[in-house]
Design an enzyme around this catalytic site. Structure first.
Site, mmCIF file in Angstrom:
data_model
loop_
_atom_site.group_PDB
_atom_site.id
_atom_site.type_symbol
_atom_site.label_atom_id
_atom_site.label_comp_id
_atom_site.label_asym_id
_atom_site.label_seq_id
_atom_site.Cartn_x
_atom_site.Cartn_y
_atom_site.Cartn_z
ATOM 1 N N PRO A 172 0.971 -1.195 -0.046
ATOM 2 C CG PRO A 172 -1.041 -1.502 1.918
ATOM 3 C CD PRO A 172 0.659 -1.914 1.240
ATOM 4 C CD GLU A 173 3.061 3.971 -3.481
ATOM 5 O OE1 GLU A 173 3.078 5.344 -3.643
ATOM 6 O OE2 GLU A 173 3.225 4.052 -4.977
#
Ligand code: ZN
Length: 293
Positions: A2-3
């Site tokens: 995930p960013e």
């Protein structure tokens, strides 16, 4: 992986559920995720009230009323599911397609509100730690982490101060986690495009000799914040979901202007250039050499 916008979206979804609630019980269903759980994990959480849910880089930090903090990282595939009676909600649109196989429900928080928050993680690269709140800043996870790119701390002056004298390409400097916390490849490409700056430009060129920011530094700081905020609004994005045929796409990834668009015409009105893909320090950069200088 995930960013940052995804982690922030998860935080915003969980905060109203966790903050002010007491942890009546915590079910820990395995001895470890990426790392072993802390000793007496459930017992140390039982009865505690969550006083705040914060984010630092890509870590979620739940402050507890006895002075400890629960530090949580989603790893590659972690997600939280909120159960409220018959209703279910997984914060972060991009997680809609996963996190439902009960075999991967590793931690269950049973809250005084009657809600349950379930941590699901098929690949188990996530982890949870307990750290005293006053030791967080000096903790190895956090002590070398740079400035948060979301919020008031990031300005043109900040970038000028961080980058002054640096000959490294702008792209590499923006990805350096010791300078800026949690900024990833996708959002760096998008922010540089919006600011019309080449990823190959020397980072130090955003500072004048006297250390003050150039107008380009101000533009870039604004572009970084805008790109991240828009992604959070849209529910985040990640390559992982992009490739997942049955997954729901985060809205934002339909709106990438350069990322993963090599060969496409530059979307900037009147530019006429073509998006290029180059490799910098082993990572792909996407940009338009015609309008990004
Ligand atoms: Zn262009």
């Amino acid at each position: 992986m995930p960013e940052l916008p995804e982690v922030e979206t998860v935080r915003r979804g969980l905060a109203p559920v966790f903050v002010g609630a007491r942890l009546l019980r915590v079910e820990q269903r395995r001895a470890n995720l990426r790392f072993p759980f802390p000793a007496d994990f459930s017992a140390r959480l039982m009865g505690r009230m969550v006083t705040a849910l914060r984010r630092r880089a890509k870590y979620l930090i739940a402050d507890l009323d006895h002075g400890e903090a629960l530090v949580m990282h989603l790893g590659m595939s972690g997600s939280f599911r909120i159960e409220d009676g018959g209703d279910e909600n997984i914060p972060g649109l991009f997680h809609n397609s996963r996190g439902k196989d009960a075999a991967h429900d590793h931690v269950v928080f049973i809250l005084s509100s009657g809600k349950r928050v379930i941590y699901n993680d098929p690949r188990r690269f996530g982890f949870m730690l307990l750290v005293k709140q006053d030791l967080l800043a000096a903790h190895p996870l956090f002590r070398d982490v740079g400035i948060e790119p979301l919020g008031d701390a990031l300005t043109g002056a900040t970038l000028a101060r961080l980058f002054a004298g640096k000959k490294a390409p702008l792209k590499a400097a923006l990805l350096d986690q010791r300078l800026l916390a949690g900024l990833g490849n996708i959002y760096v490409s998008e922010a540089l495009y919006r600011a019309a700056l080449s990823p190959r430009r020397a980072a130090g060129s955003l500072a004048r000799k006297n250390g003050t920011p150039t107008p380009r530094a101000d533009l870039l700081a604004k572009a970084i914040r805008a790109v991240l905020e828009e992604a959070i609004e849209a529910g985040g994005s990640s390559l992982r979901d992009h490739r997942q045929a049955n997954g729901e796409l985060g809205y934002f990834q339909h709106n990438f202007r350069v990322y993963d668009r090599a060969g496409a015409p530059c979307p900037r009105p009147g530019c006429g250039g073509t998006i290029k893909r180059i490799v910098q320090s082993g990572r792909a950069s996407f940009y338009c050499a015609t309008c990004q200088k």
